[in-house]
Design an enzyme around this catalytic site. Structure first.
Site, PDB file in Angstrom:
ATOM      1  N   ASP A  39      12.205   0.725  20.781  1.00  0.00           N
ATOM      2  CA  ASP A  39      12.855   1.317  19.630  1.00  0.00           C
ATOM      3  C   ASP A  39      14.154   0.918  19.316  1.00  0.00           C
ATOM      4  O   ASP A  39      15.055   1.901  19.266  1.00  0.00           O
ATOM      5  CB  ASP A  39      12.873   3.131  19.884  1.00  0.00           C
ATOM      6  CG  ASP A  39      11.355   3.343  20.519  1.00  0.00           C
ATOM      7  OD1 ASP A  39      10.094   2.778  19.927  1.00  0.00           O
ATOM      8  OD2 ASP A  39      11.360   4.187  21.390  1.00  0.00           O
ATOM      9  N   GLU A  91       6.478   6.909  11.352  1.00  0.00           N
ATOM     10  CA  GLU A  91       7.431   7.419  12.320  1.00  0.00           C
ATOM     11  C   GLU A  91       8.853   6.227  12.072  1.00  0.00           C
ATOM     12  O   GLU A  91       8.697   5.306  11.017  1.00  0.00           O
ATOM     13  CB  GLU A  91       7.036   7.242  13.756  1.00  0.00           C
ATOM     14  CG  GLU A  91       6.315   6.062  14.240  1.00  0.00           C
ATOM     15  CD  GLU A  91       5.757   6.069  15.351  1.00  0.00           C
ATOM     16  OE1 GLU A  91       5.862   6.948  15.908  1.00  0.00           O
ATOM     17  OE2 GLU A  91       5.155   5.059  15.995  1.00  0.00           O
TER      18      GLU A  91
END
Length: 542
Positions: free
Chosen positions: A13, A195
């Protein structure tokens, strides 16, 4: 050239920011403490781990958080003379993460926070709670000075779309809270699981970058744009800027969850998460890693990879910045400093003094026996990431257990249900002895144990592990004698995201380190004299 991945081992991420000539990447740490890894570079080729900003209980306390919860998807930006760091602290993620069949399969707890600092090295502020409506928050600084928070929206209702789109809401610096109404600006595409939003302004457009398809083999980077901040957003003509979906030949798989940065001369680079599967098993024991490559803005105003193929690349052109190397991390730590070597972390608690000490016996890491291996509260486990498919690790431990509830040793660990543990313990029949406990995913029987191997009392023991991709061997020695290898070959591929029950969250990676338990509650300690982690080329002798 840049050789990918640039951040090896569990570093998912990525969020990237440039401040002057310095580049920083923040990555998720989940249940590992302290929270958020920040790496630093000046040339986009060479990187070093610079620190972890979430270091105290007021910022992060993950005691009780299930595996793969904790800190998700930090976003690091710079504006107004400050670094701004937003992160999610996940307290609950689904039925299987609770450790059994009980609990809700739809309810989640995602708490989003903001901390700031004038320097990347801190001090970082106490957090501002933003919302708890979903995960993957990011902060957008608009050209007019206003700021906006974006995040994935979670919908728990019956028949609801769990990943319910990307919401945006203004943040008031003066009031230290979100203000005004929230807007759902992007519902996502047919790939679903939308997302990881990041927003940019360029040439009169707002560009929204998201991840879709789930953080596995179907992952991808999706782009949309709008003339208006709150939309509507039109989709990129290729939908995905980057993906390995339906491309099993790619060396880097699971590509997605990206962020953008510009170099001083105007070139754009994209960082993104990826995975390197084992050749034989296909599992990603190194977890989700971070890669980077240049992307270009076309005449149509859309972003694409250099070759237009939308594929991650192992070797990519560097931006030609002055080379800036860092000293290589030492392979061996003798625990002579007053703080842990930066590569090491522990689990969940903001109170490490309850778990270990570097001063109780100088030159040693003392672990105080606490709860069982896999406990979500006080677990005395100190470990570092596995960053290569082939490595050796060893340590020397002094430990004199008095009964079977006291254990200490060397552990290869993914989570509470996935580990191989070479440990010293004691029982009345054998006395002090050594054995391996393995916790295997989807294993319907009890945990697996090897036969005990007797050890002399009052003597330090060296423990060692050798890993070649999916093959794992344990060894030990006493009094500088020859290494004694256990006859069993263990399966290292279980220490991966892919080795799990369906629906169970598995978002971290393999660690190797030291552990100590005293399940009788008397906190018997173990002293570790050194820890060595050495990567090496593949060899087939295991």
């Amino acid at each position: 050239m840049i050789h990918n991945p640039i951040l090896r081992g569990f570093n998912p991420d990525p969020s990237i920011v440039r401040v002057g000539d310095d580049y920083y990447i923040a990555t998720s740490t989940f249940e590992w403490y302290p929270g958020v890894q920040i790496h630093h570079s000046r040339d986009l080729v060479n990187w070093r781990l610079a620190g972890r900003p979430l270091t105290r209980a007021s910022q992060l306390d993950m005691r009780g958080a299930p595996d793969s919860c904790g800190v998700w998807a930090p976003c690091l930006t710079y504006a107004d003379g400050l670094f701004w760091l937003i992160y999610t602290d996940v307290k609950r993620y689904g039925r299987t993460s609770t450790g059994g069949a009980g609990g809700s399969a739809s309810l989640r707890d995602f708490h989003n926070y903001l901390v700031t600092s004038p320097s990347i090295d801190g001090p970082w502020s106490d957090p501002v709670h933003l919302n708890s409506s979903g995960f993957d928050p990011s902060l957008f600084h608009d050209d007019d000075g206003r700021k906006y928070v974006l995040n994935q929206l979670w919908d728990h209702r019956p028949g609801g779309k769990r990943f319910a789109g990307i919401v945006l809401q203004e943040y008031s610096v003066e009031e230290r809270r979100l203000v005004g109404s929230r807007s759902n600006i992007f519902a996502g595409t047919e790939h679903g699981l939308t997302e990881a939003p990041h927003l940019y302004r360029r040439n009169g457009y707002y560009y929204l970058l998201t991840a879709e398809g789930g953080t596995g083999w179907n992952h991808g980077v999706t782009m949309a744009r709008s003339r208006d901040l709150r939309g509507p957003y039109e989709l990129h003509p290729d939908v995905n800027v980057l993906t390995t979906r339906a491309r099993p030949d790619a060396a880097l798989q699971r590509a997605g969850h990206a962020d953008l940065v510009d170099t001083p001369d105007g070139r754009t680079y994209m960082v993104y998460l990826c995975g390197r599967p084992l050749r034989n098993r296909g599992a990603c024991t190194l977890g989700r890693e971070t890669a980077i490559q240049q992307v270009v803005w076309g005449d149509d105003g859309w972003l694409r990879t250099l070759d237009g193929e939308g594929m991650p690349q192992l070797d990519v052109p560097a931006p030609g910045l002055p080379e800036h190397r860092f000293d290589a991390a030492p392979e061996r730590s003798d625990f002579d400093a007053l703080v842990l070597p930066i590569d090491f972390q522990w689990l969940r608690t903001p109170y490490p003094e309850e778990l270990f000490s570097l001063t109780a016996r100088p030159g040693h890491l003392r672990l105080y026996g606490r709860e069982s291996l896999g406990s979500t509260f006080r677990q005395a486990l100190v470990a570092r990431r596995q960053q290569a498919h082939c490595f050796s690790a060893s340590t020397l431990v002094e430990f004199e257990p008095e009964h079977f509830q006291q254990q200490a040793g060397l552990v290869c660990y993914y989570g509470a249900a996935k580990f191989h543990y070479l440990y010293i313990t004691h029982d009345d029949e054998i006395g002090k002895h050594l054995r391996v406990m393995s916790s295997l995913p989807n294993h319907l029987q009890a945990d697996s144990f090897t036969a005990p191997l007797a050890l002399p009392a009052g003597v330090p023991v060296e423990l060692r592990v050798e890993v070649d991709e999916e093959r794992l061997l344990f060894g030990y020695r006493v009094d500088d004698g020859p290494w004694q290898w256990l006859p069993q070959q263990f399966d290292a591929s279980i220490l991966s995201d892919e080795a799990s029950a369906p629906g169970q969250p598995n978002f971290t990676g393999a660690f190797v380190g030291m552990a100590c338990q005293d399940m009788a509650g008397t906190a018997l300690y173990a002293d570790f004299d050194y820890f060595e982690y050495r990567e090496r080329p593949y060899r087939s002798r295991l």
